[in-house]
Design a protein around this motif. Structure first.
Motif, short mmCIF file in Angstrom:
data_model
loop_
_atom_site.label_atom_id
_atom_site.label_comp_id
_atom_site.label_asym_id
_atom_site.label_seq_id
_atom_site.Cartn_x
_atom_site.Cartn_y
_atom_site.Cartn_z
N VAL A 66 7.75 9.60 -4.74
CA VAL A 66 7.78 11.04 -5.01
C VAL A 66 8.24 11.73 -3.73
O VAL A 66 7.75 11.42 -2.64
N GLU A 67 9.21 12.64 -3.87
CA GLU A 67 9.67 13.44 -2.73
C GLU A 67 8.94 14.77 -2.78
O GLU A 67 8.81 15.38 -3.85
N ILE A 68 8.47 15.21 -1.64
CA ILE A 68 7.81 16.52 -1.56
C ILE A 68 8.60 17.38 -0.59
O ILE A 68 8.82 17.00 0.56
N ASP A 69 9.03 18.54 -1.08
CA ASP A 69 9.83 19.42 -0.23
C ASP A 69 8.93 20.28 0.66
O ASP A 69 7.71 20.18 0.62
N ASN A 70 9.56 21.14 1.45
CA ASN A 70 8.83 21.97 2.42
C ASN A 70 7.86 22.94 1.76
O ASN A 70 6.92 23.40 2.39
N GLU A 71 8.08 23.26 0.48
CA GLU A 71 7.20 24.19 -0.23
C GLU A 71 6.08 23.46 -0.97
O GLU A 71 5.29 24.09 -1.67
N GLY A 72 6.03 22.12 -0.87
CA GLY A 72 4.99 21.35 -1.53
C GLY A 72 5.32 20.96 -2.95
O GLY A 72 4.47 20.40 -3.65
N ASN A 78 0.84 -1.21 0.00
CA ASN A 78 0.00 0.00 0.00
C ASN A 78 0.87 1.26 0.00
O ASN A 78 2.05 1.21 0.34
N LYS A 79 0.24 2.39 -0.33
CA LYS A 79 0.93 3.67 -0.31
C LYS A 79 1.19 4.11 1.13
O LYS A 79 0.34 3.90 2.00
N VAL A 80 2.34 4.68 1.36
CA VAL A 80 2.69 5.24 2.67
C VAL A 80 3.37 6.59 2.47
O VAL A 80 3.93 6.88 1.41
N LYS A 81 3.29 7.39 3.50
CA LYS A 81 4.03 8.65 3.56
C LYS A 81 5.11 8.44 4.62
O LYS A 81 4.81 7.99 5.72
N VAL A 82 6.35 8.73 4.27
CA VAL A 82 7.47 8.55 5.20
C VAL A 82 8.09 9.90 5.47
O VAL A 82 8.54 10.59 4.55
N LEU A 83 8.10 10.29 6.73
CA LEU A 83 8.76 11.53 7.15
C LEU A 83 10.12 11.17 7.70
O LEU A 83 10.24 10.30 8.57
N MET A 84 11.15 11.83 7.20
CA MET A 84 12.52 11.57 7.62
C MET A 84 12.94 12.57 8.69
O MET A 84 12.33 13.64 8.82
N THR A 85 13.98 12.25 9.42
CA THR A 85 14.49 13.17 10.45
C THR A 85 15.07 14.43 9.83
O THR A 85 15.19 15.44 10.51
N ASP A 112 13.62 16.29 7.64
CA ASP A 112 12.48 17.07 7.15
C ASP A 112 12.10 16.75 5.71
O ASP A 112 11.32 17.47 5.11
N LYS A 113 12.64 15.68 5.14
CA LYS A 113 12.22 15.25 3.81
C LYS A 113 10.99 14.37 3.96
O LYS A 113 10.81 13.69 4.97
N GLU A 114 10.12 14.37 2.94
CA GLU A 114 8.93 13.53 2.93
C GLU A 114 8.92 12.72 1.64
O GLU A 114 9.19 13.26 0.57
N PHE A 115 8.61 11.45 1.76
CA PHE A 115 8.53 10.57 0.60
C PHE A 115 7.16 9.90 0.57
O PHE A 115 6.63 9.50 1.62
N TYR A 116 6.59 9.76 -0.63
CA TYR A 116 5.33 9.06 -0.83
C TYR A 116 5.59 7.92 -1.80
O TYR A 116 6.19 8.13 -2.85
N GLY A 117 5.15 6.74 -1.48
CA GLY A 117 5.32 5.63 -2.41
C GLY A 117 4.69 4.37 -1.87
O GLY A 117 4.18 4.32 -0.76
N LYS A 118 4.75 3.33 -2.69
CA LYS A 118 4.20 2.04 -2.33
C LYS A 118 5.26 1.26 -1.56
O LYS A 118 6.38 1.07 -2.05
N LEU A 119 4.92 0.81 -0.35
CA LEU A 119 5.85 0.05 0.48
C LEU A 119 5.96 -1.37 -0.06
O LEU A 119 4.96 -2.09 -0.12
#
Length: 84
Positions: free
Chosen positions: A53-59, A22-29, A31-38
């Protein structure tokens, strides 16, 4: 005599295991965010994600990456079943 229902605790790795495929959102220490299928993970929460997909602080979203390995030592939070 009534039967008492006792809820069993759910361990963190059980929740991650249920998120495989399933899709998950992973927040890294960092401040990076990743969305993808685990796709999979190990006991150290190193994980493999697909179509990431990586999403930065500005979206701003990056171009999708086919497969990515994330180091569990840098994972701050995992949020199951999200829509990117």
């Amino acid at each position: 005599m009534s039967e008492e229902i006792v809820e069993q605790p759910i361990l963190p790795l059980e929740i991650i295991d249920k998120s495989v495929g399933n899709k998950v959102k992973v927040l890294m220490t960092s401040d990076k965010e990743f969305y993808g299928k685990l796709i999979g993970f190990d006991d150290y929460v190193n994980m493999v994600l697909e179509d990431v997909v990586e999403i930065d602080n500005e979206g701003t979203k990056s171009d999708p990456v086919k497969k990515m390995l994330l180091n569990g030592g840098h994972v701050a939070m995992i949020i199951p079943d999200v829509v990117a």
